[in-house]
Design an enzyme around this catalytic site. Structure first.
Site, PDB file in Angstrom:
ATOM      1  N   ASP A 159       0.856  -1.177   0.000  1.00  0.00           N
ATOM      2  CA  ASP A 159       0.000   0.000   0.000  1.00  0.00           C
ATOM      3  C   ASP A 159       0.889   1.223   0.000  1.00  0.00           C
ATOM      4  OD1 ASP A 159      -2.593  -0.903  -0.098  1.00  0.00           O
ATOM      5  OD2 ASP A 159      -2.532  -1.526   2.004  1.00  0.00           O
ATOM      6  N   PHE A 208     -10.462  23.995   9.520  1.00  0.00           N
ATOM      7  CA  PHE A 208     -10.640  23.066   8.393  1.00  0.00           C
ATOM      8  C   PHE A 208     -11.713  22.049   8.737  1.00  0.00           C
ATOM      9  CE2 PHE A 208      -9.837  19.051   6.346  1.00  0.00           C
ATOM     10  CZ  PHE A 208      -9.710  19.431   5.027  1.00  0.00           C
ATOM     11  N   ALA A 241     -14.126  18.768   6.884  1.00  0.00           N
ATOM     12  CA  ALA A 241     -14.224  17.909   5.702  1.00  0.00           C
ATOM     13  C   ALA A 241     -15.263  18.453   4.731  1.00  0.00           C
ATOM     14  CB  ALA A 241     -14.581  16.492   6.127  1.00  0.00           C
ATOM     15  N   THR A 286     -16.188  21.923   4.281  1.00  0.00           N
ATOM     16  CA  THR A 286     -15.753  23.122   3.558  1.00  0.00           C
ATOM     17  C   THR A 286     -14.465  22.884   2.789  1.00  0.00           C
ATOM     18  OG1 THR A 286     -14.474  23.896   5.448  1.00  0.00           O
ATOM     19  CG2 THR A 286     -16.758  24.623   5.327  1.00  0.00           C
ATOM     20  N   SER A 326      -9.488  26.142   5.116  1.00  0.00           N
ATOM     21  CA  SER A 326      -9.253  26.741   6.420  1.00  0.00           C
ATOM     22  C   SER A 326      -8.779  28.169   6.163  1.00  0.00           C
ATOM     23  CB  SER A 326      -8.198  25.965   7.202  1.00  0.00           C
ATOM     24  OG  SER A 326      -6.939  26.099   6.577  1.00  0.00           O
ATOM     25  N   ASP A 385      -5.633  -4.099   6.256  1.00  0.00           N
ATOM     26  CA  ASP A 385      -6.249  -3.956   7.566  1.00  0.00           C
ATOM     27  C   ASP A 385      -7.770  -3.925   7.515  1.00  0.00           C
ATOM     28  OD1 ASP A 385      -6.348  -1.549   6.328  1.00  0.00           O
ATOM     29  OD2 ASP A 385      -5.243  -0.435   7.857  1.00  0.00           O
TER      30      ASP A 385
END
Lengths: 554, 704
Positions: free
Chosen positions: B323, B394, B396, B398, B401, B539
């Site tokens: 990954d 900040f 998620a 909009t 920041s 995971d």
């Protein structure tokens, strides 16, 4: 020219001739076993025996073919000998005793050609040409078929199919063995070998008295005897007989025939497995052992000192003056490192070490270059063992030619290498321990022991040569050696074909930088080391009590 | 911000020391060996003399049989010192073999004891029909719901189905920092025996009592559940067949010897000694210790292999799926450069970028502040310093920041969001902004826009180049893997353009962009169809099928129980980079077996040269020439060989436990090295060793 220099020249000429011939022959055999065309005579044969040559066989049916065909051959050859006395064309010889007939039948079908009879005093034209010579072709073709099946096991993937035994048998005979042996017979006739169907001649001797000489189809039988690594002579003296092997040139030619197919098969193997370099690695390992053994043999025979030898110019007892020490040494090594067993000198008369070299040559399993077919598959089994040990040392599950060497493969390879030591050591031990067999020994002590050890080594490894000195025509030896021959030939074939089947089913592992390179000199060297250590160690105590004790004493 | 990055569940412990530099030579190969362990494990070694246990190793079983036979013979002739000496050393050979195994197991036992302490009997608060009842932890069944609150011990393995809690998992991982476990997502698995530190969670039990993770761990580290691996079985077969060959050689030697007139010199005791010397006792004795030690080396790295087979497969791996995030790159993107639009200085842009990022607590936001400080010496301003500032944090939603300072408003964030903000205020977007955005994206980076609204109106100032930072030393490491014949494939959710840029920078062989779990699965199947062995880490629950399909699937301990169930290894540190070490440990395990097998077989040559002349020099004096070591007497020659054979086992125990040193080089070079060391070494060493022992033996009166 000194005899040593002459010997070296002969060896060089032999190597050059083999190098020239192996390439085209190897390629030809690869084509023969890969083609899907059938010639007209081949089609007649298939129709006559009622098989479909295009039908693919899995390993059990391939094995059934091998065993059924061989069993039928043994039976036929046995019966032929048993009724010889009532057949025409038998030169008036009587039928062969059951134990000797069994021994001879087993021996010729198993490509061994151990002979407990004297050809010129026991076998007529029909048995010689119609029985023994036929088996010289067929037993060789069976060996090649099994080898090719194993090669297909490596080359094919995700199928259990190994080809068609009957097609392989017929093609090997018709397209490989027959044409070469015709040429070979012509060359031998040109050299002076005889080829006729004449009867027994009374010939006067220089010293008075008469001798009986019989004629026969000698040159033709001689050619396939060497080419098919059979080794059963028309005459008792085998290739020491001037009718079989008249001069140094024919001698060299016969050695060439012995080594031709076994060496060429490595090329076939490389071709069919898709990597010529893999074939060269196997060829390299075979050649190193063969040349090494030949050099050692020449050294020990030439170096032999002592008043008698000084006068004779070397260890000449039991050797033909036509061939000399070098011609005899090269022949002896070639015949024992292959499963031929033809002899042009008495191995019993070699120096202690020399006798040991012939013994060890057979005990290695006859894989350098070995019998036709059997040499290649024997060597590939050792290659599997070597790759297993070496492969672990590079940190991967070992693989050979892209095929994983796992539990099943090792189990089969391990069984293979167990067979002949068990037969050789087991039978020798019993024979030495029992009172009756030991009576057959001419000599006592270490040399006598070598005689018996040699007999079983030769039988179980399908060599067929004799050390001389052992009276082998007794019910005990005829029977036990016959059993050793059959088990030594066909048990390993079971394991080889099972291995081939398990390999053919596998999916190939792609080669990466982490793969052990089995086409490099390093691996070929490792292979030689594995062979010498594993088989050498098995027989070391026995060799110590025979040839080593003798050789170190002189 | 454009991405939501997972919060690390663990202290920065995840970033293992980079490859290269210190500790590289023995990156794999450590593993402590304390000679005191030999003494401590001695009683265990004696207990293992049970024939039912010994029969597992055919080679050592033959030695045991030989020891029994010589004991009987020695008892029948008690005055014969030679018989007793051989008997004693044969027994020692057997015990030494058991000792090697006992020492290897001993190291796991200590670990198991610690684990057992964690497996205290707990009382579970089971939810039944909305009511809570107290039952013993051992009475829980799969599917039961239990409640755990701060201070409770989790009664069994399961998934959190409700709530969030911090959990102390030090009992299994040895890591004291608590981890967060929450319902849904990929961090829902809890392990029985761990302790809830805060909050309240509801857990659905997923394993039966007695089969929990801790139970399995105990079994694994103790070696109780140890089964022979395929490769070990193949090697055992080869060794057994060699044993049979030598058994044949020795058994048949008796009639040969009688024929040679050497009956007296080949007593059963001598033959038993010869047999034990010839059969491959060295590897036979150490084989199981090597396997246990291999598992143990993984445990020391906090990796639990569910079977030895998995460890072995790791050595064969030819394709590694890695990954991107956390393995190849550091977990988060970092600001790499400020790219101003025409007419704006870089310093102005940096200042605005820093201001607007002060309220952004995500790692990306922090990295912008740090970059501005590093490149322009802009001091990080405390939010409190600027009076009258209205901070825009900040989120998620909009994806921006910023800060409002009086009439000046500064914003930074995802390109789309910032563009919309500027346009909303009638601002202008410079023509080069779009080109610069594309350029950054093409280079594999993520562009963030910085904009300002002040007296001059709203306008874009420039861009921040956010970059995935490839971990230090990864390139070299992938190079090493390539030399070992292992192909690396990077898996990422990024678009192909970004993925390609990172793949090139990291030096991986291939990449899979915009990867869905299905893509991953398809890739594994494709590789496997081509004969490759695939290893991967994962995971999430959606990783489970791929983990199960891969030949080596390493599940992260932080992951879901579905993933842990599907993989054949669990990394307690949840460090995906460790996959590379796992592969190396697998290889090392096989190399150690091969090296000791070669050594063991090569040893036989010298032993023949010691024993054959000793047995037969009387019958055939010429055979004394084989006594090239010049050993004093037949008795001391045979005894020396037997003693060497026994001592070499003990001498090699450390090597078996630590493993042969492994370096990532090509197969050819590795073979050359190991063949020289263990093949030739194995040929020569016993000549020297046997001679030395013989010299020492001659000092003892009555011998020689």
């Amino acid at each position: 020219m000194s005899p040593q220099a002459a010997g070296l020249l002969q060896l060089t000429a032999l190597i050059a001739a083999l190098a020239l011939a192996c390439r085209p022959l190897g390629d030809h055999m690869a084509k023969v076993y890969s083609s899907d065309k059938h010639s007209r005579p081949e089609k007649w044969i298939y129709r006559a025996i009622g098989v479909n040559p295009a039908a693919e066989m899995r390993w059990p049916s391939y094995l059934r073919g091998v065993l059924a065909f061989s069993a039928a051959s043994v039976l036929f050859l046995y019966l032929l000998q048993r009724i010889q006395g009532s057949m025409p064309g038998s030169l008036g010889f009587s039928s062969i005793d059951p134990d000797q007939a069994f021994n001879t039948a087993a021996s010729f079908v198993a490509n061994t050609n151990w002979q407990s009879y004297s050809g010129e005093q026991a076998m007529g034209h029909v048995v010689q040409t119609g029985g023994l010579a036929v088996q010289n072709f067929l037993s060789a073709a069976v060996g090649m078929a099994v080898a090719v099946a194993l090669v297909r096991g490596f080359a094919r993937s995700r199928t259990g199919e190994l080809g068609n035994f009957w097609a392989d048998l017929v093609r090997g005979t018709v397209r490989v063995l027959l044409p070469i042996s015709v040429i070979g017979a012509l060359v031998l006739v040109a050299c002076g070998a005889i080829q006729n169907f004449s009867g027994i001649h009374q010939v006067g001797q220089f010293t008075g008295g008469t001798q009986e000489w019989n004629g026969g189809a000698v040159a033709s039988q001689e050619a396939i005897k060497e080419l098919g690594t059979n080794g059963g002579g028309y005459f008792n003296a085998n290739s020491a007989h001037p009718f079989e092997n008249p001069n140094p040139l024919s001698n060299l030619f016969e050695i060439f025939l012995i080594l031709l197919i076994p060496f060429a098969l490595t090329r076939t193997f490389g071709r069919m497995a898709g990597s010529l370099r893999q074939g060269y690695a196997i060829l390299g390992a075979m050649a190193v052992i063969w040349i090494g053994f030949t050099a050692l043999m020449m050294w020990t025979e030439f170096a032999h000192r002592g008043p008698a030898f000084e006068i004779a110019g070397g260890a000449m007892e039991g050797k033909e003056t036509r061939f000399g020490i070098a011609g005899s040494s090269i022949f002896a090594v070639a015949t024992t490192l292959t499963s031929t067993g033809a002899v042009n000198s008495f191995h019993s008369s070699y120096t202690g070490f020399g006798g040991g070299i012939t013994l060890l040559g057979m005990q290695l399993g006859e894989i350098a270059p070995g019998g036709v077919g059997s040499g290649l598959y024997g060597m590939l089994i050792m290659a599997v063992i070597a790759v297993f040990i070496a492969g672990l040392m590079v940190g991967r599950t070992p693989e050979y030619l892209g095929k994983k060497i796992g539990t099943r493969q090792i189990k089969l390879a391990a069984c293979y290498i167990l067979v002949t030591p068990a037969l050789v050591l087991g039978f020798t031990a019993v024979a030495v321990a029992l009172p009756a067999p030991a009576d057959s020994m001419t000599n006592s002590g270490a040399h006598g022991f070598s005689e018996i050890l040699y007999a079983y080594t030769s039988g179980a490894n399908n060599n067929g040569s004799a050390f001389a000195g052992l009276d082998a025509d007794t019910p005990w030896f005829n029977t036990t050696i016959g059993i050793a021959i059959l088990l030594g030939r066909f048990l390993p074939m079971v394991f080889v074909l099972a291995l081939a089947g398990s390999l053919a089913e596998q999916r190939p592992v792609p080669e990466t930088a982490g793969t052990l390179r089995t086409d490099k000199p390093l691996y070929a060297g490792l292979l030689v080391g594995t062979i010498l250590i594993i088989t050498g160690l098995t027989y070391f105590p026995a060799l110590a009590l025979g040839p080593l004790a003798e050789g170190l004493a002189s | 911000m454009s991405t939501i990055t997972p919060t690390p569940t663990r202290a920065p412990h995840g970033d293992l020391p980079p490859a290269g530099g210190h500790g590289r030579a023995d990156r794999i190969g450590s593993g402590l060996f304390d000679p005191k362990q030999l003494l401590k494990s001695f009683p265990d070694a004696l207990r293992k003399l049970d024939p039912r246990v010994m029969v597992q190793s055919p080679v050592m079983f033959v030695v045991l049989a030989g020891s029994v036979v010589t004991t009987v013979l020695a008892l029948s002739d008690p005055a014969d010192w030679f018989g007793w000496a051989i008997t004693g050393w044969l027994w020692l050979t057997t015990v030494f073999a058991n000792l090697a195994e006992a020492v290897a197991e001993g190291r796991g036992k200590a670990q198991a004891d610690t684990l057992r302490r964690a497996r205290t009997d707990t009382v579970a608060r089971r939810l039944a029909g909305g009511k809570e009842e107290r039952v013993a932890g051992t009475d829980l069944r799969i599917g039961d719901l239990v409640v755990c609150e701060a201070g409770d011990i989790v009664p069994g393995d399961g998934d959190v189905v409700e709530g969030v809690a911090s959990v102390d998992e030090s009992a299994i991982t040895g890591e004291s920092a608590p981890v967060i476990r929450e319902s849904g997502g990929d961090r829902s698995a809890v392990t029985g025996g761990t302790k809830v530190l805060s909050d309240r969670v509801v857990i659905r039990i997923t394993t039966r009592p007695g089969e929990t993770f801790i139970d399995r761990m105990i079994g694994l580290v103790e070696g109780a559940a140890r089964q022979k691996t395929p490769n070990e079985i193949a090697l055992t077969i080869l060794l057994a067949s060699l044993t049979i060959v030598f058994l044949l050689a020795v058994v048949t030697l008796k009639p040969f010897a009688i024929h040679a007139g050497a009956d007296d010199q080949t007593s059963l005791i001598v033959l038993a000694a010869l047999l034990v010397c010839l059969i491959p006792t060295t590897i036979g004795a150490l084989l199981s210790a090597i396997g246990i030690a291999g598992m143990d080396r993984l445990v020391q790295r906090n990796v639990l292999a569910m079977s030895g087979r998995a460890v072995e497969a790791a050595g064969d791996v030819s394709t590694l799926l890695l990954d991107k995030t956390g393995t190849i790159t550091l977990g988060n993107r970092q600001a790499a450069a400020f790219v101003p639009v025409a007419g704006v200085t870089e310093a102005d842009l940096a200042d605005a970028a820093q201001l607007s990022s002060l309220a952004d607590e995500t790692p990306e936001g922090r990295s912008i502040v740090v970059l501005a400080k590093k490149t322009y010496g802009l001091r990080e301003r405390d939010q409190g310093e600027l009076t009258g500032a209205a901070w825009v944090e900040f989120t998620a939603q909009t994806r921006m920041s910023g800060v409002d300072l009086g009439g000046r408003k500064v914003r930074k964030g995802a390109t789309g969001s910032v563009l919309a903000w500027v346009k909303e205020r009638g601002g202008r977007v410079p023509e080069d902004a779009a080109a610069l955005t594309d350029e950054i994206a093409r280079a594999g980076g993520t562009p963030l826009l910085v904009a300002v609204q002040d007296a001059d109106g709203a306008r874009v100032l420039g861009l921040i180049h956010l970059k995935d930072v490839v971990k230090e030393g990864m390139r070299e490491r992938f190079g090493e893997l390539r030399r070992m014949g292992i192909r690396t494939v990077m898996i990422t959710g990024d678009n192909p353009l970004t993925a390609k840029a990172i793949a090139e920078e990291a030096g991986v062989d291939d990449f899979l962009a915009e990867a869905t779990p299905e893509d991953k699965m398809a890739l594994i199947k494709r590789e496997q169809a081509a004969g490759q062995l695939v290893a991967m880490t994962g995971d999430g629950t959606n990783d489970a099928p791929a983990l199960a399909q891969a030949d080596v699937g390493v599940a992260m301990n932080t992951g879901t129980s579905a993933a842990k169930e599907a993989g054949n290894m669990v990394d307690l540190d949840s460090n995906p980079t460790k996959l590379i070490e796992i592969v190396e440990i697998g290889k090392q395990l096989l190399i150690t077996r091969g090296a000791l097998t070669t050594f063991s077989i090569a040893n036989d040559v010298a032993k023949y040269f010691a024993i054959i002349p000793a047995m037969f020099a009387v019958a055939y004096p010429s055979l004394d020439k084989l006594n090239i070591m010049g050993l004093t007497s037949p008795e001391s020659a045979i005894l020396s060989a037997v003693i060497f054979n026994a001592l070499i086992i003990v001498a090699l125990v450390p090597l078996a436990l630590k493993g042969v040193r492994y370096r990532p080089v090509s197969a050819d070079r590795m073979l050359r090295r190991n063949l020289g060391l263990y093949g030739l070494g194995g040929l020569v060493a016993p000549f020297i060793g046997i001679k030395l022992i013989d010299l020492i033996l001659t000092l003892i009166p009555g011998i020689g």
